[in-house]
Design a protein around this motif. Structure first.
Motif, PDB file in Angstrom:
ATOM      1  N   ARG A  23       8.309 -18.567  23.594  1.00  0.00           N
ATOM      2  CA  ARG A  23       8.021 -20.102  23.929  1.00  0.00           C
ATOM      3  C   ARG A  23       7.465 -20.258  25.463  1.00  0.00           C
ATOM      4  O   ARG A  23       8.069 -21.219  26.054  1.00  0.00           O
ATOM      5  CB  ARG A  23       9.511 -20.752  23.630  1.00  0.00           C
ATOM      6  N   GLN A  24       6.686 -19.377  25.635  1.00  0.00           N
ATOM      7  CA  GLN A  24       5.650 -19.882  26.876  1.00  0.00           C
ATOM      8  C   GLN A  24       4.361 -20.151  26.693  1.00  0.00           C
ATOM      9  O   GLN A  24       3.660 -20.198  27.564  1.00  0.00           O
ATOM     10  CB  GLN A  24       6.011 -18.550  27.811  1.00  0.00           C
ATOM     11  N   ALA A  25       4.117 -20.484  25.565  1.00  0.00           N
ATOM     12  CA  ALA A  25       2.623 -20.763  25.073  1.00  0.00           C
ATOM     13  C   ALA A  25       2.459 -22.115  24.454  1.00  0.00           C
ATOM     14  O   ALA A  25       1.813 -22.083  23.396  1.00  0.00           O
ATOM     15  CB  ALA A  25       2.012 -19.445  24.245  1.00  0.00           C
ATOM     16  N   GLY A  26       3.390 -23.189  24.720  1.00  0.00           N
ATOM     17  CA  GLY A  26       3.181 -24.372  24.157  1.00  0.00           C
ATOM     18  C   GLY A  26       1.848 -24.986  24.372  1.00  0.00           C
ATOM     19  O   GLY A  26       1.662 -25.959  23.452  1.00  0.00           O
ATOM     20  N   ASP A  27       1.031 -24.576  25.096  1.00  0.00           N
ATOM     21  CA  ASP A  27      -0.205 -25.043  25.443  1.00  0.00           C
ATOM     22  C   ASP A  27      -1.354 -24.561  24.643  1.00  0.00           C
ATOM     23  O   ASP A  27      -2.457 -24.964  25.031  1.00  0.00           O
ATOM     24  CB  ASP A  27      -0.593 -25.570  26.934  1.00  0.00           C
ATOM     25  N   ARG A  28      -0.951 -23.543  24.192  1.00  0.00           N
ATOM     26  CA  ARG A  28      -2.111 -22.410  23.559  1.00  0.00           C
ATOM     27  C   ARG A  28      -2.073 -22.558  22.160  1.00  0.00           C
ATOM     28  O   ARG A  28      -1.074 -22.758  21.437  1.00  0.00           O
ATOM     29  CB  ARG A  28      -1.792 -20.957  24.152  1.00  0.00           C
ATOM     30  N   ILE A  29      -3.183 -22.247  21.387  1.00  0.00           N
ATOM     31  CA  ILE A  29      -3.196 -22.044  19.960  1.00  0.00           C
ATOM     32  C   ILE A  29      -3.491 -20.744  19.755  1.00  0.00           C
ATOM     33  O   ILE A  29      -4.300 -19.844  20.354  1.00  0.00           O
ATOM     34  CB  ILE A  29      -4.237 -22.960  19.443  1.00  0.00           C
ATOM     35  N   PHE A  30      -3.218 -20.069  18.469  1.00  0.00           N
ATOM     36  CA  PHE A  30      -3.342 -18.889  18.044  1.00  0.00           C
ATOM     37  C   PHE A  30      -4.190 -19.028  16.139  1.00  0.00           C
ATOM     38  O   PHE A  30      -3.940 -19.997  15.876  1.00  0.00           O
ATOM     39  CB  PHE A  30      -2.087 -18.131  17.765  1.00  0.00           C
ATOM     40  N   ALA A  31      -4.911 -18.023  15.956  1.00  0.00           N
ATOM     41  CA  ALA A  31      -5.448 -18.141  14.738  1.00  0.00           C
ATOM     42  C   ALA A  31      -5.474 -16.951  14.179  1.00  0.00           C
ATOM     43  O   ALA A  31      -5.953 -15.807  14.656  1.00  0.00           O
ATOM     44  CB  ALA A  31      -6.981 -18.607  14.948  1.00  0.00           C
ATOM     45  N   VAL A  32      -5.518 -16.981  12.697  1.00  0.00           N
ATOM     46  CA  VAL A  32      -5.794 -15.765  11.821  1.00  0.00           C
ATOM     47  C   VAL A  32      -6.778 -16.392  10.990  1.00  0.00           C
ATOM     48  O   VAL A  32      -6.662 -17.343  10.279  1.00  0.00           O
ATOM     49  CB  VAL A  32      -4.460 -15.491  11.370  1.00  0.00           C
ATOM     50  N   MET A  33      -7.978 -15.304  11.099  1.00  0.00           N
ATOM     51  CA  MET A  33      -8.930 -15.701  10.269  1.00  0.00           C
ATOM     52  C   MET A  33      -9.056 -15.063   8.771  1.00  0.00           C
ATOM     53  O   MET A  33      -9.151 -13.835   8.597  1.00  0.00           O
ATOM     54  CB  MET A  33     -10.280 -15.399  11.008  1.00  0.00           C
ATOM     55  N   ASP A  34      -9.236 -16.086   7.654  1.00  0.00           N
ATOM     56  CA  ASP A  34      -9.567 -15.514   6.417  1.00  0.00           C
ATOM     57  C   ASP A  34     -10.798 -15.330   6.033  1.00  0.00           C
ATOM     58  O   ASP A  34     -11.599 -16.461   6.158  1.00  0.00           O
ATOM     59  CB  ASP A  34      -8.775 -16.252   5.393  1.00  0.00           C
ATOM     60  N   VAL A  35     -11.535 -14.096   5.688  1.00  0.00           N
ATOM     61  CA  VAL A  35     -12.822 -13.913   5.623  1.00  0.00           C
ATOM     62  C   VAL A  35     -13.155 -13.539   4.357  1.00  0.00           C
ATOM     63  O   VAL A  35     -12.179 -12.790   3.566  1.00  0.00           O
ATOM     64  CB  VAL A  35     -13.580 -13.309   6.774  1.00  0.00           C
ATOM     65  N   PRO A  36     -14.316 -13.363   3.657  1.00  0.00           N
ATOM     66  CA  PRO A  36     -14.770 -12.713   2.571  1.00  0.00           C
ATOM     67  C   PRO A  36     -14.108 -10.957   2.174  1.00  0.00           C
ATOM     68  O   PRO A  36     -14.095 -10.792   3.371  1.00  0.00           O
ATOM     69  CB  PRO A  36     -16.142 -13.115   2.010  1.00  0.00           C
ATOM     70  N   SER A  37     -13.619 -10.766   1.342  1.00  0.00           N
ATOM     71  CA  SER A  37     -13.277  -9.384   1.286  1.00  0.00           C
ATOM     72  C   SER A  37     -13.562  -8.838   0.143  1.00  0.00           C
ATOM     73  O   SER A  37     -13.231  -9.279  -1.206  1.00  0.00           O
ATOM     74  CB  SER A  37     -11.680  -9.148   1.340  1.00  0.00           C
ATOM     75  N   ALA A  38     -14.179  -7.555   0.307  1.00  0.00           N
ATOM     76  CA  ALA A  38     -14.691  -6.922  -1.017  1.00  0.00           C
ATOM     77  C   ALA A  38     -13.519  -6.063  -1.655  1.00  0.00           C
ATOM     78  O   ALA A  38     -13.432  -5.968  -2.960  1.00  0.00           O
ATOM     79  CB  ALA A  38     -15.646  -5.634  -0.467  1.00  0.00           C
ATOM     80  N   ALA A  39     -12.474  -5.688  -0.924  1.00  0.00           N
ATOM     81  CA  ALA A  39     -11.272  -5.130  -1.450  1.00  0.00           C
ATOM     82  C   ALA A  39     -10.478  -6.207  -2.295  1.00  0.00           C
ATOM     83  O   ALA A  39     -10.036  -5.824  -3.407  1.00  0.00           O
ATOM     84  CB  ALA A  39     -10.448  -4.703  -0.306  1.00  0.00           C
ATOM     85  N   ILE A  40     -10.475  -7.426  -1.876  1.00  0.00           N
ATOM     86  CA  ILE A  40      -9.775  -8.463  -2.787  1.00  0.00           C
ATOM     87  C   ILE A  40     -10.575  -8.765  -3.740  1.00  0.00           C
ATOM     88  O   ILE A  40     -10.041  -8.720  -5.131  1.00  0.00           O
ATOM     89  CB  ILE A  40      -9.655  -9.672  -1.927  1.00  0.00           C
ATOM     90  N   GLU A  41     -11.928  -8.653  -4.091  1.00  0.00           N
ATOM     91  CA  GLU A  41     -12.667  -9.066  -5.047  1.00  0.00           C
ATOM     92  C   GLU A  41     -12.458  -7.353  -6.287  1.00  0.00           C
ATOM     93  O   GLU A  41     -12.397  -7.850  -7.239  1.00  0.00           O
ATOM     94  CB  GLU A  41     -14.145  -8.864  -4.779  1.00  0.00           C
TER      95      GLU A  41
END
Length: 362
Positions: A23-41
C-alpha cells in the motif's frame, strides 16, 4: 528458484507489485495487457463445445507453455502463471463423491469445473468423508506435479479459488436450500462451514507444499504476484444478500482462513458491489478484483466511486484498450489499481503503452 525464462523483467515487475501490496503505490498504476494469442486460437479449435471431460494434464501444461512463450517480450505487469482451472470449484465436491463437470472458457484457455449438489438433504451429511486415496485427490496431486515439472523455471503456477463457507454449503445442498438453512438449520450450516475450513486448509497447504512460493510470494490470477502465501477467497454467496447477512455468515470464515495463511484476495461481481466498503475491511485482505456482468455498469466506468469506498486497498479490474488509452492520455486513471487491458493490438503496442504506465502518477 530462478526468475522466469518467460519473463525477463520479472524482478522489476515484482518490485513494482511489492509496493502496491504494501500500500505504498497509491499514486501509481499497473497494467496487464491482453494481446492476440495463437495458443488461444488453437485451444478454441480443440474445444469447440462448452463442455468436455477432464483433460489430459500434460496437454494442459503444453497449452500454458505455448501461451507464455508467445509473451516473452511482453513488458507489462503480468507474471507467467498457469491457473489450475480444472480444480477451481469441482475439486471440493468431487473429493466427497460429487459428479465433477467441466466447462470450456475459450477466450481465456480455461477448463473449469463444478458439481451438482451432493446431498438430497442434511440427513446425508454425516456420511461425508475426505480420503486421500480418492481419485480426485490423486488427479490433483498428479496435475500439480506435471505442471511443476513442465514449467521448469519458465513459468509458474497460480493459486486457485477457495470453496469454503457458504460456497461449500452450495456444493452440498444447492444455493436455495443454503439460504433457507441459514434460518431453518443454522447449526448444520455452521458444522459444514467448519468441515469446509479443514478441507480447504488441506487442499491449499498441499498446493503450497507441492508448488511452493516464488521469490517468497504467491502467483495469483488476481494480482500477478503477491508477497507471502496468499489464498483466493470468494464472496459470491453474499452478492445477492445484505451487508448484515455477510457480517453474520461471511466475514468470520473469510478472515479465519485468510489468517491461517499470509493474506487473501477476493473478487466481487457486478451484483455484489454493495459489499465493497465492507469487504475492504476484511482482516488480511491484499486486493479486490472487480468483475463485470451483463446489465451492470462497467467497473472501469465507476472506478472513482469505488475507490472512495475501498480506500488504499489495491484494486484490479478490466478495461477496454481504447477506453484505457483515452483515460491514460487524459491523466484520468486512479492509482493503486491493476488495469487488465483487453484487446491490445500487439506486444509492441503494449510495451509502448507500458512506458507511459510506469511513468504515470495519479
Amino acid at each position: 528458484m530462478s526468475l522466469f525464462d518467460y519473463k525477463p523483467n520479472a524482478e522489476e515487475v515484482m518490485a513494482r507489485l511489492r509496493l502496491l501490496y504494501e500500500r505504498q503505490a497509491g499514486d501509481r498504476i499497473f497494467a496487464v495487457m491482453d494481446v492476440p494469442s495463437a495458443a488461444i486460437e488453437r485451444f478454441k479449435q480443440q474445444y469447440p463445445h462448452h463442455e468436455c471431460e477432464y483433460p489430459d494434464p500434460v496437454a494442459r501444461a503444453e497449452f500454458w507453455d505455448a501461451f507464455f512463450a508467445e509473451r516473452v517480450a511482453m513488458e507489462d505487469d503480468s507474471m507467467p502463471r498457469a491457473y489450475l482451472s480444472e480444480f477451481d470449484q469441482g475439486l471440493y465436491g468431487g473429493l466427497l463423491g460429487g459428479e465433477v463437470r467441466f466447462m470450456v472458457h475459450p477466450d481465456i484457455g480455461w477448463i473449469s469445473s463444478m458439481v451438482p449438489p451432493l446431498l438430497s438433504d442434511w440427513s446425508e451429511y454425516d456420511a461425508l468423508k475426505f480420503d486421500e486415496s480418492h481419485p480426485w485427490w490423486q488427479r490433483y496431486l498428479k496435475q500439480m506435479e506435471i505442471f511443476v515439472e513442465a514449467s521448469a523455471g519458465k513459468w509458474g503456477i497460480s493459486h486457485f479459488i477457495l470453496i469454503d463457507a457458504l460456497n461449500f454449503v452450495f456444493e452440498l445442498i444447492g444455493a436455495t436450500d443454503t439460504y433457507l438453512s441459514t434460518d431453518e438449520n443454522p447449526e448444520m450450516v455452521r458444522k459444514a462451514i467448519d468441515f469446509a475450513f479443514d478441507l480447504n486448509v488441506k487442499i491449499h497447504e498441499t498446493f503450497f507444499d507441492t508448488v511452493g512460493t516464488f521469490q517468497g510470494g504467491t502467483l495469483s490470477n488476481f494480482g500477478q504476484w503477491i508477497p507471502g502465501r496468499i489464498v483466493s477467497e470468494s464472496l459470491d454467496p453474499y452478492h445477492m444478500a445484505s451487508v448484515a447477512f455477510f457480517e453474520q455468515w461471511g466475514r468470520e470464515p473469510a478472515e479465519r482462513i485468510i489468517e491461517h495463511f499470509d493474506g487473501g484476495v477476493v473478487h466481487i461481481h457486478g451484483n455484489g458491489r454493495h459489499l465493497l466498503e465492507t469487504a475492504a475491511t476484511i482482516k488480511g485482505l491484499k486486493a479486490i478484483l472487480l468483475l463485470d456482468d451483463l446489465g451492470i455498469p462497467l467497473a472501469f466506468d465507476e472506478l472513482s466511486k469505488f475507490k472512495t469506498k475501498t480506500g488504499d486497498v489495491p484494486l484490479s479490474l478490466f478495461a477496454e484498450y481504447d477506453a484505457f488509452v483515452e483515460r491514460l492520455e487524459n491523466h484520468d486513471l486512479p492509482g493503486g489499481v491493476i488495469y487488465k487491458v483487453k484487446n491490445v493490438p500487439s506486444i509492441d503496442v503494449a510495451n509502448r503503452l507500458m512506458e507511459k504506465v510506469r511513468s504515470y502518477r495519479a
